[in-house]
Design a protein around this motif. Structure first.
Motif, PDB file in Angstrom:
ATOM      1  N   ASP A  16       0.809  -1.221   0.000  1.00  0.00           N
ATOM      2  CA  ASP A  16       0.000   0.000   0.000  1.00  0.00           C
ATOM      3  C   ASP A  16       0.842   1.271   0.000  1.00  0.00           C
ATOM      4  O   ASP A  16       0.366   2.332  -0.374  1.00  0.00           O
ATOM      5  CB  ASP A  16      -0.937   0.020   1.213  1.00  0.00           C
ATOM      6  CG  ASP A  16      -1.949  -1.112   1.162  1.00  0.00           C
ATOM      7  OD1 ASP A  16      -2.194  -1.655   0.066  1.00  0.00           O
ATOM      8  OD2 ASP A  16      -2.481  -1.476   2.222  1.00  0.00           O
ATOM      9  N   ALA A  17       2.090   1.167   0.411  1.00  0.00           N
ATOM     10  CA  ALA A  17       2.938   2.346   0.540  1.00  0.00           C
ATOM     11  C   ALA A  17       3.970   2.456  -0.572  1.00  0.00           C
ATOM     12  O   ALA A  17       4.653   3.462  -0.672  1.00  0.00           O
ATOM     13  CB  ALA A  17       3.652   2.319   1.886  1.00  0.00           C
ATOM     14  N   LEU A  35      16.937  -0.928   9.985  1.00  0.00           N
ATOM     15  CA  LEU A  35      16.063  -2.022   9.562  1.00  0.00           C
ATOM     16  C   LEU A  35      15.325  -1.620   8.298  1.00  0.00           C
ATOM     17  O   LEU A  35      14.682  -0.572   8.259  1.00  0.00           O
ATOM     18  CB  LEU A  35      15.043  -2.363  10.654  1.00  0.00           C
ATOM     19  CG  LEU A  35      13.928  -3.322  10.263  1.00  0.00           C
ATOM     20  CD1 LEU A  35      14.469  -4.707   9.963  1.00  0.00           C
ATOM     21  CD2 LEU A  35      12.867  -3.392  11.327  1.00  0.00           C
ATOM     22  N   LEU A  36      15.426  -2.455   7.273  1.00  0.00           N
ATOM     23  CA  LEU A  36      14.692  -2.241   6.039  1.00  0.00           C
ATOM     24  C   LEU A  36      13.852  -3.480   5.773  1.00  0.00           C
ATOM     25  O   LEU A  36      14.381  -4.594   5.682  1.00  0.00           O
ATOM     26  CB  LEU A  36      15.656  -2.000   4.871  1.00  0.00           C
ATOM     27  CG  LEU A  36      15.023  -1.903   3.479  1.00  0.00           C
ATOM     28  CD1 LEU A  36      13.989  -0.771   3.414  1.00  0.00           C
ATOM     29  CD2 LEU A  36      16.108  -1.703   2.430  1.00  0.00           C
ATOM     30  N   LEU A  37      12.540  -3.291   5.674  1.00  0.00           N
ATOM     31  CA  LEU A  37      11.606  -4.357   5.335  1.00  0.00           C
ATOM     32  C   LEU A  37      10.979  -4.023   3.994  1.00  0.00           C
ATOM     33  O   LEU A  37      10.453  -2.925   3.804  1.00  0.00           O
ATOM     34  CB  LEU A  37      10.502  -4.475   6.393  1.00  0.00           C
ATOM     35  CG  LEU A  37       9.296  -5.346   6.028  1.00  0.00           C
ATOM     36  CD1 LEU A  37       9.693  -6.811   5.895  1.00  0.00           C
ATOM     37  CD2 LEU A  37       8.181  -5.179   7.038  1.00  0.00           C
ATOM     38  N   ILE A  38      11.072  -4.961   3.069  1.00  0.00           N
ATOM     39  CA  ILE A  38      10.395  -4.841   1.774  1.00  0.00           C
ATOM     40  C   ILE A  38       9.446  -6.024   1.703  1.00  0.00           C
ATOM     41  O   ILE A  38       9.881  -7.175   1.731  1.00  0.00           O
ATOM     42  CB  ILE A  38      11.401  -4.867   0.607  1.00  0.00           C
ATOM     43  CG1 ILE A  38      12.448  -3.755   0.768  1.00  0.00           C
ATOM     44  CG2 ILE A  38      10.660  -4.728  -0.719  1.00  0.00           C
ATOM     45  CD1 ILE A  38      13.574  -3.822  -0.247  1.00  0.00           C
ATOM     46  N   GLU A  39       8.144  -5.734   1.635  1.00  0.00           N
ATOM     47  CA  GLU A  39       7.162  -6.807   1.723  1.00  0.00           C
ATOM     48  C   GLU A  39       6.061  -6.662   0.679  1.00  0.00           C
ATOM     49  O   GLU A  39       5.417  -5.613   0.599  1.00  0.00           O
ATOM     50  CB  GLU A  39       6.536  -6.839   3.118  1.00  0.00           C
ATOM     51  CG  GLU A  39       5.556  -7.952   3.315  1.00  0.00           C
ATOM     52  CD  GLU A  39       5.070  -8.068   4.755  1.00  0.00           C
ATOM     53  OE1 GLU A  39       4.300  -9.003   5.011  1.00  0.00           O
ATOM     54  OE2 GLU A  39       5.444  -7.261   5.603  1.00  0.00           O
ATOM     55  N   GLY A  40       5.866  -7.715  -0.115  1.00  0.00           N
ATOM     56  CA  GLY A  40       4.738  -7.789  -1.033  1.00  0.00           C
ATOM     57  C   GLY A  40       4.683  -6.711  -2.094  1.00  0.00           C
ATOM     58  O   GLY A  40       3.608  -6.376  -2.556  1.00  0.00           O
TER      59      GLY A  40
END
Length: 122
Positions: A16-17, A35-40
């Motif tokens: 969504d972002a 912290l880096l999160l890359i999701e979906g």
């Protein structure tokens, strides 16, 4: 817009972002990001260097089926301790392994953990 947040320590890129298939961080990047999160996301191309994420300690990538590579420049991030991949392509898993091997060949402290979780095939 995000590239202008020099004090950011956690960044979560979720469907969504985050839109688009390419990501090229701006000059100076994220100097304090830990912290880096890359999701979906639909991310396919990601061009970055260690200069964009010099303080990164933990990289999490989840459910990113199109992304094939973690930028090899991540091998030069001395503070990187963990790469966590969940439900990603085999090419991305191999890319993370190359980062770990490159760190070892450079004689720097290698990524402590490479955690890979894939769905079970029945």
């Amino acid at each position: 817009m995000l590239g202008k947040c020099p004090n950011l320590e956690v960044l979560k890129l979720k469907p969504d972002a985050c839109h688009g298939t390419e990501w090229y961080p701006i000059e100076g990047g994220f100097p304090r990001l830990k912290l880096l999160l890359i999701e979906g996301t639909n991310l396919k191309y990601w061009k970055a260097t260690d200069d964009h994420f010099p303080a990164l300690e933990h990289l999490k990538i989840r459910h990113c089926f199109h992304l094939e590579d973690i930028p090899i420049g991540f091998a030069d991030i001395y503070l990187l301790q963990l790469i966590e991949l969940q439900n990603c392509s085999a090419k991305l898993v191999a890319s993370a392994g190359r980062i770990q091997a490159e760190q070892e060949s450079l004689g720097s402290k290698a990524v402590d953990s490479l955690f890979v979780s894939q769905p079970r095939v029945r």
